[in-house]
Scaffold this motif. Structure first.
Motif: not given
Length: 420
Positions: A25-34
């Motif tokens: 929770x709170x992590x920023x992710x990019x499209x396609x990231x596992x």
């Protein structure tokens, strides 16, 4: 606010178990990231994010069983890493006096019946409370909370569980005694470990095969002298030329392919009232992993030479060891070879890998005194072979002849090597 759901994984896979969250929770992710690793009955697969944003809530915990379409997390496209979602921010803002009064009324008058939502996801609860509710098998929508904002917290879940237990204690003594006797199943210490998704599937399929197929096993033994001499004679040149070692599995794979061409019913399967005779030779090689047995497939083994078979078996073995096997590595085999000899097995009756109708079991090589055709006695490296087959398709005579043909090909492997 968007949701991360379990996507369509493969035609034969509709459910799995969350093995490991790769984000928090709170992590920023990019499209396609596992974002999460999912354990299925065949392989572990990663679920990737379909949009970029910040994880605002982990809905399902590690160890939870999930199905295709289930919501496992929530993501805010406009959120900032380490921050909270816009919904949570709104919930923590000062509310109008009317809402405060309404919340206070709920606290002061707990006897009033609350309006509960049929959708558990509508209940405002902390992730810790959701996890605790799952552990205690408590319905979140049935929990009364003392929080003025209506947010369910872990202590509310514990209080609800305590109340449920008190109700249970008021039941008739006979039922209580029955429950106590169930809990005292063992008088000595035990440890209970949940079976992995793969182990559950393996257990289920093995039982199904024994219930549905008319499985029999026939045995023979093979003199491995010629194969071992040939390997010793050619091993250095083979490595120099092909870059891989000449092992036993390539000999057995090519011998199986040769025998299958002569006895095609061992390369078939039953579909309804029809026999499907396969004109291709995709040979499954059983591999033991920490999670259980998997059977990756060497495609078109009849078109590969010995080096090609050894190379493919090596690649599949490494992928299994590193948990990198994909669905297409495991699907579509026509016949299986399993080698219990690597663990010291002398003799076994391998179970069919449905819907296949034949499986060859290799075993440990041991030197034994053998009577030769001229009545002399020699010490020879011998291996027991076991062929399990489905008697619904394959008659005993054909199964015995199939295994004898494999024995012949292995005891005279020079032609097999040249033809392969």
């Amino acid at each position: 606010m968007n949701e991360i759901k379990i996507p369509e994984l493969a035609e034969s896979i509709t459910e799995g178990t969350i093995a490991e969250w790769l984000v928090k929770k709170g992590d920023k992710i990019e499209k396609g990231d596992p974002v999460v690793e999912l354990e299925t009955d065949k392989v572990n697969v990663e679920v990737n994010a379909e949009i970029s944003g910040v994880i605002t809530e982990i809905v399902r915990e590690e160890g939870d069983d999930v199905e295709v379409g289930d919501v496992i997390a929530k993501i805010n496209e406009n959120g900032e890493a380490g921050g909270t979602s816009s919904e949570e921010e709104e919930a923590t803002k000062e509310e109008p006096k009317e809402k405060k009064a309404e919340a206070a009324e709920k606290v002061e008058s707990p006897e009033k019946e609350e309006v509960k939502s049929d959708n558990k996801s509508d209940v405002i609860a902390s992730p810790a409370a959701r996890k605790r509710a799952r552990e205690l098998n408590i319905d979140l929508s049935s929990i009364r909370t003392q929080d003025p904002l209506g947010r369910v917290r872990p202590e509310d879940v514990d209080a609800a569980a305590k109340g449920a237990n008190e109700k249970k204690e008021s039941k008739p003594a006979k039922k209580e005694e029955a429950k106590k006797s169930e809990k005292k199943e063992f008088d000595k210490p035990v440890e209970r470990v949940k079976m992995s998704r793969r182990r559950q599937t393996i257990a289920k399929r093995l039982v199904e095969v024994q219930q549905e197929a008319a499985m029999l096993t026939t045995f023979n033994e093979v003199d491995m002298t010629s194969v071992m001499n040939l390997r010793k004679e050619r091993k250095d040149k083979f490595v120099d030329k092909h870059g891989v070692k000449l092992g036993f599995m390539s000999f057995f794979t090519k011998a199986v392919v040769g025998a299958l061409k002569e006895f095609p019913l061992l390369n078939a399967e039953i579909q309804g009232n029809e026999l499907v005779l396969k004109k291709f030779y995709d040979i499954g090689i059983a591999v033991s992993t920490e999670e259980g047995l998997v059977v990756p497939v060497v495609r078109d083994a009849d078109r590969l030479d010995f080096a090609g078979v050894e190379r493919e078996i090596g690649n599949l073995g490494n992928k299994a060891k590193n948990k990198e096997l994909q669905m297409n590595d495991l699907q579509g085999g026509t016949f299986t070879i399993t080698n219990g000899g690597t663990f010291g097995s002398m003799l076994s009756t391998p179970i069919l890998n449905a819907p296949q109708v034949g499986i060859l079991g290799m075993h440990n090589i041991q030197k034994r005194a053998m009577v030769m055709p001229d009545d002399t006695i020699e010490v020879r490296p011998m291996m027991y072979l076991a062929l399990s087959y489905d008697h619904r398709i394959v008659d005993g005579k054909e199964a015995v002849q199939f295994l004898v043909r494999i024995k012949q090909l292995l005891e005279d492997p020079y032609d097999l090597l040249l033809e392969g």
